[in-house]
Design a protein around this motif. Structure first.
Motif, short mmCIF file in Angstrom:
data_model
loop_
_atom_site.label_atom_id
_atom_site.label_comp_id
_atom_site.label_asym_id
_atom_site.label_seq_id
_atom_site.Cartn_x
_atom_site.Cartn_y
_atom_site.Cartn_z
N MET A 255 1.34 -3.24 15.26
CA MET A 255 1.01 -2.14 14.36
C MET A 255 0.05 -2.64 13.30
O MET A 255 -0.14 -3.84 13.13
N SER A 256 -0.55 -1.70 12.56
CA SER A 256 -1.34 -2.08 11.40
C SER A 256 -1.10 -1.05 10.30
O SER A 256 -0.70 0.08 10.56
N HIS A 257 -1.34 -1.50 9.07
CA HIS A 257 -1.15 -0.64 7.91
C HIS A 257 -2.23 -0.94 6.90
O HIS A 257 -2.48 -2.10 6.56
N ALA A 258 -2.86 0.10 6.40
CA ALA A 258 -3.84 -0.03 5.33
C ALA A 258 -3.11 0.00 4.01
O ALA A 258 -2.43 0.97 3.69
N GLY A 259 -3.20 -1.07 3.25
CA GLY A 259 -2.54 -1.14 1.96
C GLY A 259 -1.49 -2.22 1.92
O GLY A 259 -1.25 -2.94 2.89
N SER A 260 -0.83 -2.34 0.80
CA SER A 260 0.15 -3.38 0.55
C SER A 260 1.44 -3.10 1.32
O SER A 260 1.76 -1.95 1.64
N ILE A 261 2.19 -4.18 1.60
CA ILE A 261 3.46 -4.06 2.33
C ILE A 261 4.51 -5.00 1.76
O ILE A 261 4.19 -5.96 1.06
N THR A 262 5.76 -4.70 2.09
CA THR A 262 6.83 -5.68 1.94
C THR A 262 7.33 -6.00 3.34
O THR A 262 7.38 -5.12 4.22
N ALA A 263 7.67 -7.25 3.55
CA ALA A 263 8.25 -7.72 4.81
C ALA A 263 9.58 -8.37 4.43
O ALA A 263 9.61 -9.47 3.88
N LEU A 264 10.66 -7.64 4.69
CA LEU A 264 11.99 -8.02 4.22
C LEU A 264 12.97 -8.02 5.38
O LEU A 264 12.65 -7.49 6.45
N PRO A 265 14.15 -8.58 5.21
CA PRO A 265 15.13 -8.53 6.30
C PRO A 265 15.42 -7.12 6.81
O PRO A 265 15.69 -6.94 8.00
N SER A 266 15.31 -6.12 5.96
CA SER A 266 15.56 -4.74 6.39
C SER A 266 14.38 -4.11 7.12
O SER A 266 14.52 -3.05 7.71
N GLY A 267 13.23 -4.75 7.07
CA GLY A 267 12.07 -4.23 7.79
C GLY A 267 10.78 -4.34 7.00
O GLY A 267 10.76 -4.79 5.86
N VAL A 268 9.73 -3.92 7.65
CA VAL A 268 8.40 -3.89 7.04
C VAL A 268 8.14 -2.47 6.59
O VAL A 268 8.36 -1.51 7.34
N ARG A 269 7.67 -2.32 5.34
CA ARG A 269 7.43 -0.98 4.81
C ARG A 269 6.21 -1.01 3.89
O ARG A 269 5.81 -2.06 3.41
N PRO A 270 5.63 0.16 3.64
CA PRO A 270 4.50 0.22 2.69
C PRO A 270 4.98 -0.12 1.29
O PRO A 270 6.16 0.06 0.96
N TRP A 271 4.06 -0.60 0.48
CA TRP A 271 4.38 -0.97 -0.90
C TRP A 271 3.31 -0.39 -1.80
O TRP A 271 2.12 -0.52 -1.52
N ARG A 272 3.68 0.26 -2.86
CA ARG A 272 2.77 1.03 -3.70
C ARG A 272 1.62 0.27 -4.35
O ARG A 272 0.49 0.76 -4.35
N PRO A 273 1.83 -0.91 -4.94
CA PRO A 273 0.73 -1.50 -5.71
C PRO A 273 -0.52 -1.75 -4.87
O PRO A 273 -0.45 -2.31 -3.79
N GLU A 274 -1.66 -1.31 -5.40
CA GLU A 274 -2.94 -1.56 -4.73
C GLU A 274 -3.58 -2.83 -5.26
O GLU A 274 -4.37 -3.46 -4.56
N ARG A 275 -3.25 -3.17 -6.51
CA ARG A 275 -3.74 -4.39 -7.15
C ARG A 275 -2.56 -5.05 -7.83
O ARG A 275 -1.60 -4.37 -8.22
#
Length: 126
Positions: free
Chosen positions: A29-49
């Motif tokens: 998969m790919s995602h434009a923008g920041s992410i978190t990669a945690l034991p519960s999964g990969v998800r989008p993350w709000r901060p752009e900077r």
């Protein structure tokens, strides 16, 4: 029970396969923008900077409880320092953390994940 702020793209922890300008690649998969990669999964993350990072952005990480022993924070292209109130949020949750530019954070995360460590990553897109 603490709600998780974003539904994960993938409800399991995986390595980061790569990144490009504003994109992360993982598990086909790919995602434009920041992410978190945690034991519960990969998800989008709000901060752009990195400068956009606030205490509310740490909620998804703190919600992991003891599942994350070490959090790698990718600061974007350049090194940065975490403000003391944000450090305290992580300390209060018992989460150790290291800050480094995002490319180094993604690579270090992958190595530690392969070693079976309880690691998480919060990565600002470059």
């Amino acid at each position: 029970m603490v709600e998780r702020p974003e539904t994960p793209f993938l409800p399991r922890q995986v390595s980061i396969d790569g990144y490009s300008d504003r994109f992360f690649h993982f598990a086909g998969m790919s995602h434009a923008g920041s992410i978190t990669a945690l034991p519960s999964g990969v998800r989008p993350w709000r901060p752009e900077r990195f400068a956009d990072l606030g205490a509310d952005d740490l909620a998804v990480i703190v919600a992991e409880g003891g599942a994350v022993e070490l959090l790698l924070i990718g600061t974007g292209r350049d090194p940065a320092h975490l403000k003391e109130p944000l450090k305290q949020v992580l300390r209060d949750a018992g989460i150790r953390f290291e800050l480094m530019p995002t490319p180094a954070a993604a690579s270090t995360y992958n190595v530690l994940l392969d070693e079976g460590r309880r690691v998480g990553a919060a990565l600002i897109a470059v």
